[in-house]
Design an enzyme around this catalytic site. Structure first.
Site, PDB file in Angstrom:
ATOM      1  N   PRO A   2       0.828  -1.201   0.000  1.00 20.71           N
ATOM      2  CA  PRO A   2       0.000   0.000   0.000  1.00 20.71           C
ATOM      3  C   PRO A   2       0.869   1.260   0.000  1.00 20.71           C
ATOM      4  O   PRO A   2       1.784   1.396   0.818  1.00 20.71           O
ATOM      5  CB  PRO A   2      -0.794  -0.128   1.300  1.00 20.71           C
ATOM      6  CG  PRO A   2      -0.847  -1.601   1.553  1.00 20.71           C
ATOM      7  CD  PRO A   2       0.484  -2.113   1.104  1.00 20.71           C
ATOM      8  N   GLU A   3       0.593   2.141  -0.927  1.00 28.03           N
ATOM      9  CA  GLU A   3       1.319   3.397  -1.023  1.00 28.03           C
ATOM     10  C   GLU A   3       0.435   4.531  -0.509  1.00 28.03           C
ATOM     11  O   GLU A   3      -0.618   4.279   0.071  1.00 28.03           O
ATOM     12  CB  GLU A   3       1.778   3.629  -2.469  1.00 28.03           C
ATOM     13  CG  GLU A   3       2.658   2.493  -2.973  1.00 28.03           C
ATOM     14  CD  GLU A   3       3.157   2.681  -4.404  1.00 28.03           C
ATOM     15  OE1 GLU A   3       3.222   3.828  -4.884  1.00 28.03           O
ATOM     16  OE2 GLU A   3       3.490   1.664  -5.054  1.00 28.03           O
ATOM     17  N   LYS A  62       3.056   6.400   4.066  1.00 27.45           N
ATOM     18  CA  LYS A  62       2.605   5.019   4.240  1.00 27.45           C
ATOM     19  C   LYS A  62       2.224   4.719   5.685  1.00 27.45           C
ATOM     20  O   LYS A  62       1.714   3.630   5.972  1.00 27.45           O
ATOM     21  CB  LYS A  62       3.699   4.054   3.778  1.00 27.45           C
ATOM     22  CG  LYS A  62       4.052   4.189   2.301  1.00 27.45           C
ATOM     23  CD  LYS A  62       5.184   3.261   1.925  1.00 27.45           C
ATOM     24  CE  LYS A  62       5.635   3.491   0.489  1.00 27.45           C
ATOM     25  NZ  LYS A  62       6.747   2.598   0.117  1.00 27.45           N
ATOM     26  N   TYR A 108      -5.603 -14.331  10.074  1.00 26.79           N
ATOM     27  CA  TYR A 108      -4.382 -13.554  10.270  1.00 26.79           C
ATOM     28  C   TYR A 108      -4.627 -12.206  10.957  1.00 26.79           C
ATOM     29  O   TYR A 108      -3.876 -11.260  10.776  1.00 26.79           O
ATOM     30  CB  TYR A 108      -3.663 -13.332   8.931  1.00 26.79           C
ATOM     31  CG  TYR A 108      -3.482 -14.588   8.128  1.00 26.79           C
ATOM     32  CD1 TYR A 108      -2.616 -15.596   8.545  1.00 26.79           C
ATOM     33  CD2 TYR A 108      -4.194 -14.784   6.934  1.00 26.79           C
ATOM     34  CE1 TYR A 108      -2.464 -16.760   7.810  1.00 26.79           C
ATOM     35  CE2 TYR A 108      -4.049 -15.946   6.191  1.00 26.79           C
ATOM     36  CZ  TYR A 108      -3.183 -16.934   6.630  1.00 26.79           C
ATOM     37  OH  TYR A 108      -3.041 -18.082   5.905  1.00 26.79           O
TER      38      TYR A 108
END
Length: 367
Positions: A2-3, A62, A108
Site C-alpha cells: 500500500p502506497e 505510508k 491472520y
C-alpha cells in the site's frame, strides 16, 4: 505494498465508520514481529484502546494513525500485505466468492475492534506476511508527527503540500547524486511514494528513472514537482480506485508484460520497457522518458529480463526482516496476482472476473 493513495483510502474508511465511537471490546493477538519489533505488546495495545473513544485518524505517507480520547495512540504501517478490514464495508479493492474471505473474524488478524453502538461496527487489522507494524505513541494527539517513527520520514506531498514546494524539491534533488527514482522511493526524502506512484510521476514528468537527480534541469524539476502533486492528489481523491484513474495513465497499461499476445504498450503504440532502479522494477516509456544526462548505468531501451527478486522501497519498517517484497493489489488486481508478485511486480494482474466469476464490485464511494 500500500502506497500513499491506498493508505489514504483506509484512513477515509476509519473516519467514516470508526471516528467518534467508543470501543466496547478490543482483542489483540501478540506477534513478536508486528507488535514486538515496534516496541509494543498485544496486551499493551489492548489496554490502551479498551473503553476509549476514537477521536480521529491521520496519515503521513505510508504510515497512518488512530488517535484516542486520551494517549497513547496507535500508529501503524501496513508493510507489504497488511490491511484494515471493516465488517460489511468494502475497504479492499476486490472481492471473491471464497467462503473464507467472508469469515469473521478474518484470518491472520492482529487486533479486533468493536464499538458500543447498535448495530456495532467491527474492524480487524490483518497481515499474513507479518511485515506490518503496530505501535503505541504516548503524546498529545496533535504532536504525533513529532515522535518516532513519523519524525524520521519526509513530508507527505498531500498533507504537506506547502512544504513540498518547487524550491524544496529543487534543493532536495540537487543535493543528492542518486537515480531520481531511488530518491522518490526513499521515505526519508518524501513520504508515501512507492513503486507504481514513482513510475507514474516520472512518466508524466518525462524523466528517465535512472537519471541522476543532481543532473536534472530547473525545467525538469518544475515538471517533476507538478507531476508529484498531480499523481498524488488525483489518486488520493479517487481513493486509489484504479477504475477511475485517467485512461492515459501508465498504470492502466503497465501490466501487459508477460501476457500472451499482449505486448506492454500504450494505446498509441509506444512501448513500455522494464528495468531495475533502486532495487525495484520500473516501467518506463523510452520514447517519452529520454535520458538528458548521466544515468546510474547504461541500458538499452529494450525489454529486460525480470529480476529474480525485488527489494522493498527504502523503508526500515518493512526491510528489517529481510523478507522479499510483496505488493498489495489495487482495484482490479486479484489475490492470485499478489502471490505472483512476491518476486517481481511486472507480471500482469489477473482480472477479478477470473477469480469471482465476473462479480466485480465497485469501490466508488462518496467521500
Amino acid at each position: 505494498m500500500p502506497e500513499l493513495a491506498e493508505v489514504s483510502r483506509i484512513v477515509h474508511f476509519i473516519r467514516k465508520h470508526l471516528v467518534g465511537k467508543k470501543l466496547a471490546n478490543v482483542q489483540a493477538q501478540h506477534d513478536d514481529i508486528v507488535f514486538g519489533k515496534a516496541g509494543t505488546s498485544a496486551a499493551e495495545f489492548q489496554k490502551a484502546m479498551q473503553g476509549k473513544t476514537i477521536a480521529g485518524a491521520g496519515q503521513q505517507g505510508k504510515y497512518f494513525w488512530i488517535t484516542m480520547s486520551s494517549p497513547p495512540h496507535a500508529v501503524m504501517h501496513f508493510g507489504m500485505a497488511g490491511w484494515l478490514k471493516i465488517r460489511n464495508a468494502d475497504t479492499y479493492y476486490y472481492r471473491t466468492d471464497k467462503p473464507e474471505d467472508k469469515e469473521w473474524p478474518p484470518k491472520y488478524w492482529k487486533f479486533l475492534l468493536e464499538t458500543d453502538e447498535e448495530p456495532k461496527t467491527e474492524a480487524a487489522f490483518v497481515d499474513f506476511r507479518r511485515l506490518a507494524r503496530i505501535r503505541l505513541v504516548d503524546c498529545p494527539a496533535d504532536e504525533i508527527r513529532k515522535y518516532s517513527p513519523l519524525k524520521e520520514n519526509g513530508p507527505d506531498p498531500v498533507a504537506d503540500k506547502d512544504t513540498v514546494s518547487n524550491e524544496w524539491l529543487k534543493e532536495k534533488v540537487k543535493s543528492k547524486k542518486v537515480p531520481i527514482k531511488a530518491l522518490l522511493l526513499d521515505q526519508a526524502n518524501i513520504s508515501g511514494i512507492g513503486n507504481w506512484m514513482g513510475d507514474e510521476i516520472l512518466y508524466h514528468a518525462k524523466i528517465h528513472p535512472e537519471q541522476y537527480s543532481n543532473t536534472l534541469t530547473d525545467d525538469q524539476i518544475k515538471q517533476l514537482h507538478t507531476s508529484i502533486h498531480y499523481v498524488c492528489d488525483t489518486s488520493v481523491e479517487l481513493l486509489a480506485d484504479s477504475e477511475k484513474f485517467p485512461e492515459e495513465w501508465l498504470f492502466k497499461h503497465r501490466w501487459g508484460k508477460g501476457k500472451k499476445n499482449k505486448p506492454a504498450v500504450l494505446p498509441n503504440g509506444e512501448k513500455i520497457v522494464y528495468l531495475t532502479v533502486g532495487g525495484r522494477t520500473s516501467a518506463v516509456v523510452p520514447s517519452v522518458q529520454k535520458k538528458t544526462g548521466p544515468v546510474a548505468k547504461d541500458i538499452a531501451d529494450e525489454d529486460r529480463k525480470r529480476p529474480a527478486a525485488s527489494k522493498e522501497e527504502s523503508d526500515p519498517e518493512t526491510a528489517e526482516d529481510g523478507a522479499p517484497a510483496k505488493k498489495r493489489t489495487t482495484n482490479g488486481r486479484s489475490k492470485t496476482t499478489v502471490k505472483k508478485e512476491e518476486a517481481e511486480d511486472t507480471k500482469p494482474p489477473k482480472k477479478v472476473k477470473e477469480q469471482s466469476a465476473g462479480k466485480r464490485r465497485s469501490t466508488r464511494l462518496t467521500k
